[in-house]
Design an enzyme around this catalytic site. Structure first.
Site, PDB file in Angstrom:
ATOM      1  CG  ASP A 218      36.793  80.883  46.096  1.00  0.00           C
ATOM      2  OD1 ASP A 218      36.869  80.886  47.345  1.00  0.00           O
ATOM      3  OD2 ASP A 218      35.708  80.879  45.496  1.00  0.00           O
ATOM      4  N   GLY A 242      43.394  84.001  46.991  1.00  0.00           N
ATOM      5  CA  GLY A 242      43.487  85.397  47.425  1.00  0.00           C
ATOM      6  C   GLY A 242      42.224  85.854  48.110  1.00  0.00           C
ATOM      7  CG  ASP A 243      40.701  89.032  51.392  1.00  0.00           C
ATOM      8  OD1 ASP A 243      39.522  89.083  50.979  1.00  0.00           O
ATOM      9  OD2 ASP A 243      41.084  89.594  52.431  1.00  0.00           O
ATOM     10  CG  PHE A 244      36.431  88.572  47.031  1.00  0.00           C
ATOM     11  CD1 PHE A 244      35.919  89.111  48.199  1.00  0.00           C
ATOM     12  CD2 PHE A 244      35.797  87.444  46.482  1.00  0.00           C
ATOM     13  CE1 PHE A 244      34.819  88.547  48.842  1.00  0.00           C
ATOM     14  CE2 PHE A 244      34.699  86.868  47.128  1.00  0.00           C
ATOM     15  CZ  PHE A 244      34.210  87.422  48.314  1.00  0.00           C
ATOM     16  CG  HIS A 262      23.936  86.284  47.062  1.00  0.00           C
ATOM     17  ND1 HIS A 262      23.036  85.240  46.908  1.00  0.00           N
ATOM     18  CD2 HIS A 262      25.146  85.693  47.214  1.00  0.00           C
ATOM     19  CE1 HIS A 262      23.687  84.103  46.989  1.00  0.00           C
ATOM     20  NE2 HIS A 262      24.952  84.335  47.176  1.00  0.00           N
TER      21      HIS A 262
HETATM   22  C1  LIG Z   1      28.202  81.774  47.320  1.00  0.00           C
HETATM   23  S1  LIG Z   1      29.770  81.144  46.859  1.00  0.00           S
HETATM   24  C2  LIG Z   1      29.742  81.359  45.083  1.00  0.00           C
HETATM   25  C3  LIG Z   1      30.704  80.463  44.374  1.00  0.00           C
HETATM   26  C4  LIG Z   1      30.603  80.519  42.845  1.00  0.00           C
HETATM   27  N1  LIG Z   1      30.848  81.839  42.324  1.00  0.00           N
HETATM   28  C5  LIG Z   1      29.256  79.986  42.396  1.00  0.00           C
HETATM   29  O1  LIG Z   1      28.414  80.771  41.924  1.00  0.00           O
HETATM   30  O2  LIG Z   1      29.035  78.777  42.527  1.00  0.00           O
HETATM   31  C6  LIG Z   1      30.840  82.458  47.382  1.00  0.00           C
HETATM   32  C7  LIG Z   1      32.315  82.211  47.092  1.00  0.00           C
HETATM   33  O3  LIG Z   1      33.066  83.340  47.577  1.00  0.00           O
HETATM   34  C8  LIG Z   1      34.282  82.847  48.115  1.00  0.00           C
HETATM   35  N2  LIG Z   1      34.838  83.828  49.054  1.00  0.00           N
HETATM   36  C9  LIG Z   1      34.311  84.213  50.237  1.00  0.00           C
HETATM   37  N3  LIG Z   1      35.092  85.155  50.808  1.00  0.00           N
HETATM   38  C10 LIG Z   1      36.143  85.355  49.963  1.00  0.00           C
HETATM   39  C11 LIG Z   1      37.274  86.227  49.985  1.00  0.00           C
HETATM   40  N4  LIG Z   1      37.460  87.088  50.992  1.00  0.00           N
HETATM   41  N5  LIG Z   1      38.130  86.208  48.935  1.00  0.00           N
HETATM   42  C12 LIG Z   1      37.935  85.332  47.898  1.00  0.00           C
HETATM   43  N6  LIG Z   1      36.863  84.493  47.810  1.00  0.00           N
HETATM   44  C13 LIG Z   1      35.987  84.506  48.841  1.00  0.00           C
HETATM   45  C14 LIG Z   1      33.848  81.564  48.801  1.00  0.00           C
HETATM   46  O4  LIG Z   1      34.952  80.734  49.079  1.00  0.00           O
HETATM   47  C15 LIG Z   1      32.856  80.991  47.805  1.00  0.00           C
HETATM   48  O5  LIG Z   1      33.484  80.149  46.865  1.00  0.00           O
END
Ligand SMILES: C[S@@+](CC[C@H](N)C(=O)[O-])C[C@H]1O[C@@H](n2cnc3c(N)ncnc32)[C@H](O)[C@@H]1O
Length: 356
Positions: A218, A242-244, A262
């Site tokens: 994350d 990291g950045d997904f 979503h």
């Molecule tokens: C809606 S939350 C879901 C968190 C977790 N999977 C859950 O269900 O509780 C979205 C997650 O995506 C992460 N996120 C957003 N952009 C990201 C990126 N570019 N790279 C990695 N993680 C990212 C956010 O930090 C957040 O923790």
């Protein structure tokens, strides 16, 4: 001692004149004003009213003194909440916890206080007041209001970021074990939780599958608040920032993406999925865990979140065919949809073999 009022009696409502004369007008007006119920709920949660009732009922005067609120105003919002069975006022004017109010306590395993605070947070509510603009343009107004897209804003404003992470962890706590239980994970191997937040799902998955190790992936700031450091999981996890959109840790057996797709447009989802596909071997599986909403008008909790996704983000809740299409574009195929008994389902995908 249980101080919860026996299922708060919905007092037989005195016939109110509007609903007697024009039930449709009464229904529509109540629907239109439902944001005030939401605001009252948030206020009670913020003030910690439920915590102050944990040891027994109290009058509005006592609650006002304990919370630093105006007695008259506090009584009025509690009276409104009592009409929806959140708190119950007895004939001596003392307020009691009800099963719903109990969930507003901050210190119980089934607490939903942080989830309520997230759902009613300004960063969700303000964009919703501009829903009409989003519907006219097909774009979220979040950037216009806050000067950055949603997750960039959370990175820039640490307080908002932490509130989001706490709220998300609280929302997820109610579904993580159901998700972990619903899928037959391999007996051995590695699971990467992509955008895994504070690690609730990864933690439940590792706890249920002792042969697995896990990587929580994350944004750096989110990982600092992770919950994996518990004796039960010692030595079986690591966190990786990291950045997904760029890449994910390669070579894992299972990639979890819970409530990730979503948040994003179709084009952005394909980029995330391609980054995952690049890290997968032929036997890896990707599990998109999201609401899978029916396309007709059947009620589903994902349908209200779908509107949140169009105001705060440029995302959407999707149906099975939407997932199939996204996977195909990213070099994956939809294997099956596994219900979990919670609001989310597991949409399983496998890599499509590259054409030789
Ligand atoms: C809606 S939350 C879901 C968190 C977790 N999977 C859950 O269900 O509780 C979205 C997650 O995506 C992460 N996120 C957003 N952009 C990201 C990126 N570019 N790279 C990695 N993680 C990212 C956010 O930090 C957040 O923790």
């Amino acid at each position: 001692m249980d101080h919860t009022a026996p299922s708060a009696p919905s007092a037989p409502s005195a016939p109110d004149s509007l609903s007697a004369i024009d039930p449709l007008a009464a229904h529509l007006t109540d629907y239109a004003l439902s944001y005030l119920h939401s605001a009252a709920l948030r206020t009670a949660a913020r003030l910690g009213v439920a915590d102050h009732l944990a040891d027994g009922p109290r009058g509005a005067d006592e609650l006002a003194a304990l919370t630093g609120a105006s007695e008259g105003h506090l009584r009025r919002i509690l009276r409104l909440l009592a009409t929806r069975d959140v708190f119950h006022e007895d004939d001596k004017g003392a307020f009691h916890l009800t099963p719903l109010a109990e969930r507003l306590r901050s210190d119980t395993p089934s607490s939903l206080r942080e989830a309520v605070l997230l759902a009613t947070d300004e960063s969700f509510v303000r964009p919703a007041t501009r829903l009409e603009d989003a519907v006219r343009t097909g774009r979220s107004v979040f950037d216009e209001i806050y000067g950055a897209p949603f997750f960039e804003y959370l990175s820039r404003e640490p307080g908002a970021g932490e509130a989001f992470d706490r709220g998300m962890a609280n929302v997820s706590a109610g579904e993580d074990d159901a998700v972990a239980a619903a899928y037959s994970f391999p007996a051995k191997g590695t699971v990467v939780d992509v955008g895994g937040g504070r690690g609730g799902l990864l933690g439940r998955t590792l706890a249920r599958n002792p042969g697995l190790t896990g990587v929580l992936y994350d944004r750096d700031a989110v990982l600092r608040g992770h919950s994996l450091d518990v004796p039960e999981l010692t030595g079986r996890w690591e966190v990786r920032p990291g950045d997904f959109f760029t890449s994910v840790p390669a070579g894992a057996d299972v990639y979890l993406l819970k409530r990730i797709l979503h948040d994003w447009s179709d084009e952005e989802c394909v980029r995330i999925l391609r980054a995952c596909r690049a890290g997968m071997s032929a036997d890896s599986r990707l599990l998109a865990v999201d609401c899978v909403i029916p396309q007709d008008n059947t009620p589903h909790p994902g349908k209200v979140l779908d509107v949140l996704m169009m105001t705060a983000l440029n995302g959407r809740e999707r149906g099975e065919e939407d997932f199939r299409r996204l996977f195909t574009e990213a070099g994956l195929r939809l294997v099956r949809v596994v219900p979990t008994g919670s609001a989310v389902s597991i949409v399983e995908a496998a890599p499509v073999a590259p054409v030789a």
